[in-house]
Design a protein around this motif. Structure first.
Motif, PDB file in Angstrom:
ATOM      1  N   SER A  19      -2.426   2.615   5.610  1.00  0.00           N
ATOM      2  CA  SER A  19      -2.913   3.655   4.476  1.00  0.00           C
ATOM      3  C   SER A  19      -3.007   2.619   3.425  1.00  0.00           C
ATOM      4  O   SER A  19      -2.398   1.875   3.120  1.00  0.00           O
ATOM      5  N   PHE A  71       2.872   7.498  -0.482  1.00  0.00           N
ATOM      6  CA  PHE A  71       2.267   7.539   0.729  1.00  0.00           C
ATOM      7  C   PHE A  71       3.354   7.936   1.877  1.00  0.00           C
ATOM      8  O   PHE A  71       2.763   8.058   2.951  1.00  0.00           O
ATOM      9  N   HIS A 106       1.466   0.292   4.700  1.00  0.00           N
ATOM     10  CA  HIS A 106       0.820   0.719   3.583  1.00  0.00           C
ATOM     11  C   HIS A 106       0.330  -0.328   2.510  1.00  0.00           C
ATOM     12  O   HIS A 106       1.015  -1.527   2.196  1.00  0.00           O
TER      13      HIS A 106
END
Length: 355
Positions: free
Chosen positions: A51, A64, A81
């Motif tokens: 992400s 996140f 992430h």
């Protein structure tokens, strides 16, 4: 060498403000479900998740982690992430697949820009010692860049307005666009400046939104998608954060990234999705990449039609891939940017192939 393709893309509607939390869960769940349904898979079929988002934008540390709630707790996942646009998360996922550890990856990004004072938040990405304390906001920095190009004769206020008008007209075919429709160029030029020489139409709107992409390798990609968008090249480069140390009317990092991603061949690019959140930046990117005059640019409307921070670059890749999936293009280019005045840039090239 392992071949990797974009096989699916989904995004939430680009809107001025959502009522959900800043962790993006409410925007991400529908995106994930759309991809599951479209590709006929479940989350158990995803080998890697990656992400892109920003704690500064969310206003909370490790935001996140909360976004992982959109995936669910079972089964356990392999997750990573990046603290920037999810286009760079896609780069990480692409490399993960190349290692052979997994054959699928789901990449997602989200941003709720409406939650804070965006122009002030973006100042936090500047040099923390000599620039950020001056609080130059994002529109003012872009205005300096636009003025430099005007003074150098590289573009005009009318040509900037023409970019905005074309983008909004193209966005009429994008159901997720935040703003779209025909506009009169003279009427645009009659409006007030927001950061001279920029007017409202020259600037991407404040947007809440999310996007997700599924990558797959080789035969798995062919199983999931009738016409995969094969990534033939992807690269990213960065310029100095010192705004006074570079010519703001060009983008050396985009040129370098494009040279590597295209392998020096920019011919035959049917369509390009450029992440130019300010109208004048399209001219910089066109020149830096070397796009032909007849290359279709931002048929989705681009960021001037909706700009969800930390998902906007991933959207550019997704929309470009969709041109391959639909058979509307054979070779496409996507661009993402991060930082002030096009400081860091990523370029990806995708191709469709006959079975």
């Amino acid at each position: 060498m392992t071949e990797v393709a974009v096989v699916g893309f989904a995004q939430s509607p680009n809107v001025r403000e959502t009522t959900g939390t800043t962790n993006g869960v409410e925007m991400l769940v529908p995106c994930f479900q759309e991809l599951y349904d479209k590709l006929g898979i479940t989350k158990s079929d995803i080998g890697f998740w990656c992400s892109g988002s920003s704690d500064y934008l969310a206003g909370r540390a490790f935001s996140f982690i909360a976004a992982v709630d959109a995936i669910g707790a079972v089964p356990p996942i392999n997750e990573s992430h990046v603290e920037m646009d999810a286009a760079w998360a896609l780069y990480e996922a692409y490399l993960k697949i190349l290692t052979g550890e997994v054959d699928t990856a789901l990449v997602y990004g989200f941003g709720k820009s409406s939650a804070g004072r965006l122009r002030q938040v973006l100042s936090m990405q500047l040099d923390p010692y000599v620039v950020t304390p001056l609080w130059p906001d994002s529109l003012s920095i872009a205005g300096l860049q636009a003025r430099a190009g005007l003074d150098a004769g590289k573009w005009t206020e009318r040509s900037m307005a023409e970019v905005a008008a074309r983008s909004l007209a193209a966005a009429q075919s994008n159901p997720n666009a935040q703003r779209s429709g025909p506009v009169d160029i003279d009427a645009l030029l009659a409006t007030e400046y927001v950061a001279n020489p920029l007017r409202a139409h020259d600037c991407a709107p404040i947007t809440d939104g999310a996007a997700a992409i599924v990558l797959a390798a080789g035969d798995r990609a062919r199983e999931l998608c009738e016409r995969p968008a094969w990534i033939s090249g992807i690269a990213h480069r960065i310029d100095t954060p010192n705004l006074g140390a570079r010519d703001l009317t060009v983008s050396a990092s985009t040129t370098a990234a494009a040279r590597d991603a295209t392998r020096g061949d920019v011919t035959g690019i049917d369509s390009a999705e450029l992440y130019a959140p300010f109208s004048h930046q399209e001219f910089i990117l066109r020149e830096a990449i070397g796009l032909a005059a007849d290359t279709e640019v931002n048929p989705s409307g681009g960021p001037l039609a909706g700009n969800p921070l930390f998902a906007g670059g991933l959207e550019r890749i997704g929309h470009a891939a969709n041109r391959i999936h639909s058979g509307q293009a054979g070779r496409v280019l996507a661009h993402a940017t991060s930082g002030p005045a096009l400081q860091q840039n990523l370029v990806a090239v995708m191709e469709g192939r006959d079975k």
